[in-house]
Scaffold this motif. Structure first.
Motif: not given
Length: 128
Positions: A19-28, A35-45
């Motif tokens: 979950g923390i890694l999802v938060g980091r991906a959200r920021a990155k 939102a839970t979409s918009g960037n493939e790398h975020f969506e993977r995390a």
């Protein structure tokens, strides 16, 4: 020492780490909540985190119930395979979702093994 309980706590901590890694991906990748979409790398995390939640629903009860009937070290060992499988699943899914299979198998096989052990243990005790 109850190794089964340690594995259960580690599984929950692993879920929170993902979950923390999802938060980091959200920021990155600039994905604003909710939102839970918009960037493939975020969506993977995000999918790894959600799939881990989906797996925990079966894994934790199976682990804890099987631990009531079978040797602590054996059940905990099966649980450790699950934990390693989840990390491998994450690594493979982040790199290429099509290659997630080995990590998925190392998650599902231990869970079904624990489910079978829990059912056999409970049925055997009930019949005795």
């Amino acid at each position: 020492m109850n190794y089964v309980h340690i594995v259960a706590v580690l599984a929950v901590l692993q879920f929170f780490l993902f979950g923390i890694l999802v938060g980091r991906a959200r920021a990155k990748y600039g994905i604003k909540a909710p939102a839970t979409s918009g960037n493939e790398h975020f969506e993977r995390a995000f999918r790894v985190h959600m799939n881990t939640l989906e797996q925990l629903i079966g894994f934790l009860p199976a682990l804890l119930i099987a631990g009531l009937y079978w040797p602590n070290t054996i059940i905990a060992g099966i649980g450790v395979v699950y934990l390693v499988g989840r990390f491998l699943y994450r690594q493979l899914y982040i790199a290429d979702p099509a290659k997630r299979g080995p990590g998925f198998l190392l998650t599902v096989i231990p869970t079904f093994t624990l489910l079978a052990a829990a059912l056999v243990g409970a049925a055997t005790r009930f019949a005795a």
